[in-house]
Motif scaffolding. Structure first.
Motif, PDB file in Angstrom:
ATOM      1  N   ARG A   9       0.858  -1.191   0.000  1.00  0.00           N
ATOM      2  CA  ARG A   9       0.000   0.000   0.000  1.00  0.00           C
ATOM      3  C   ARG A   9       0.891   1.236   0.000  1.00  0.00           C
ATOM      4  O   ARG A   9       1.871   1.323   0.754  1.00  0.00           O
ATOM      5  N   ARG A  29      -8.607   9.967  -1.154  1.00  0.00           N
ATOM      6  CA  ARG A  29      -7.677   9.320  -0.225  1.00  0.00           C
ATOM      7  C   ARG A  29      -8.154   9.400   1.213  1.00  0.00           C
ATOM      8  O   ARG A  29      -7.925   8.476   1.992  1.00  0.00           O
ATOM      9  N   SER A  32     -10.275   6.553   3.036  1.00  0.00           N
ATOM     10  CA  SER A  32      -9.697   5.373   3.673  1.00  0.00           C
ATOM     11  C   SER A  32      -9.003   5.718   4.988  1.00  0.00           C
ATOM     12  O   SER A  32      -8.424   4.848   5.629  1.00  0.00           O
ATOM     13  N   ASP A 323      -7.382   3.824  -1.536  1.00  0.00           N
ATOM     14  CA  ASP A 323      -6.086   3.146  -1.461  1.00  0.00           C
ATOM     15  C   ASP A 323      -5.429   3.097  -2.833  1.00  0.00           C
ATOM     16  O   ASP A 323      -6.097   2.952  -3.861  1.00  0.00           O
ATOM     17  N   TRP A 325      -2.076   0.810  -4.490  1.00  0.00           N
ATOM     18  CA  TRP A 325      -1.189  -0.306  -4.205  1.00  0.00           C
ATOM     19  C   TRP A 325      -0.284  -0.571  -5.399  1.00  0.00           C
ATOM     20  O   TRP A 325      -0.695  -0.368  -6.548  1.00  0.00           O
TER      21      TRP A 325
END
Length: 352
Positions: A9, A29, A32, A323, A325
């Motif tokens: 992440r 963002r 989260s 998120d 990743w």
């Protein structure tokens, strides 16, 4: 040090830019993090995700730093097979061949274009030019619009005069205005003149360079040399596509992928026009049942919901809205499930 065997992440990575924006990135963002967006996420119209690319002429600005403190660029160089897979390395070497951005246009971007691979090799000593594509994930305002391709064929002298005079209204009006909504995607081949309108929020895939040749430089860059990247406009304009893009030709760049009653969502939706495939791939993943993902270097943007990534060892990684990743090839086969929508961005397929 070998590549990790699990997805990582990533925090926001927002190098300073010349235009306004960033509120949509902060809102995405913060979803989260319980609404507590960091100061870094509140400012900056671009978030460079899993970036091994620097801003033009800079040493490290734009690079992604991993949680262990290394630049992602250096980690990939140290173990390209683990990060990228053998097939990819045989074709692209240790380059990820991809840059992904979250881009929130808080104002209209200037009219600009990018060089193709051949021009970039000749003038920038780069294997890559800068073809790109936009996945619209949000809009604000009454008429969100992007601009792409000239409405009429033009000669180089006419465009040179516009640039010399910095005739911004004429340059913008010469382009096709394309209304957009979330779910629309636009492929931008190298050379195509374009701009993104105020209030348009995109996930952008592009070749891993920062080569932007800016026709409309005066009110944005303040320095003509920044517009042509030191080449001079006589040279830079040789990379510009001055041909006509009529409605039929323009349609080949655009896809409409929003869910509707007549187009229900499938678990995997190929988001981009066919012309993008030699440059990058993007899918929207919305698992109805656990969805298997083959081993691949990938960048994931969680656009909504909550879900899980699980590997064959049973390790589980929780995903939630906002998120981002990076997934090394060494992570192997993964399984995605949950009430979640994920945009999976990948380099071009190395084999076909």
């Amino acid at each position: 040090m070998s590549a990790p065997s699990a997805p990582i992440r990533l925090p926001a990575n927002q190098p300073a830019q010349f235009y306004r924006g960033g509120a949509a990135i902060a809102a995405l963002r913060s979803a989260s993090s319980g609404g507590a967006a960091s100061r870094a996420a509140e400012f900056g119209p671009e978030d460079w995700v899993a970036s091994t690319t620097t801003l033009f002429g800079r040493d490290t600005e734009g690079l992604t730093r991993l949680p262990d403190g290394r630049w992602l660029r250096d980690a990939v160089e140290a173990d390209p097979l683990g990060w990228l897979g053998r097939d990819h390395v045989e074709v692209f070497g240790s380059s990820t061949a991809l840059l992904v951005k979250l881009l929130d246009a808080g104002q209209r971007l200037p009219v600009h274009f990018h060089p193709d691979d051949e021009f970039a090799r000749r003038h920038f000593d780069s294997h890559f030019g800068k073809t790109e594509a936009w996945i619209v994930v949000g809009t604000q305002g009454s008429s969100p619009t992007v601009y792409a391709g000239f409405r009429e064929a033009l000669d180089a002298r006419t465009i040179s005069d516009w640039v010399a005079d910095q005739d911004a209204p004429t340059m913008l009006n010469a382009l096709n205005a394309v209304p957009v909504e979330p779910g629309d995607t636009v492929h931008i081949p190298a050379g195509l003149p374009h701009a993104i309108g105020e209030g348009v929020f995109v996930v952008e895939l592009q070749q891993p360079t920062d080569f932007s040749l800016t026709l409309e430089w005066r009110d944005f860059l303040g320095d003509e040399a920044k517009g042509h990247l030191g080449l001079g406009f006589d040279t830079a304009l040789k990379a510009l596509d001055t041909s006509v893009w009529d409605e039929e030709r323009l349609a080949s760049l655009i896809r409409h992928t929003a869910i509707s009653e007549t187009a229900p969502e499938s678990a995997t939706v190929d988001l981009l026009a066919p012309g993008s495939r030699p440059f990058f791939r993007a899918d929207r993943l919305r698992p109805r049942t656990p969805l298997a993902l083959d081993p691949s270097f990938a960048v994931l943007v969680v656009s909504e919901g909550r879900g899980r990534l699980k590997n064959t060892r049973g390790d589980v990684h929780e995903l939630s809205t906002g998120d981002t990743w990076v997934v090394p090839h060494a992570a192997g086969e993964l399984e995605l499930d949950g009430d979640v929508a994920v945009i999976r961005c990948r380099p071009p397929a190395a084999r076909g």
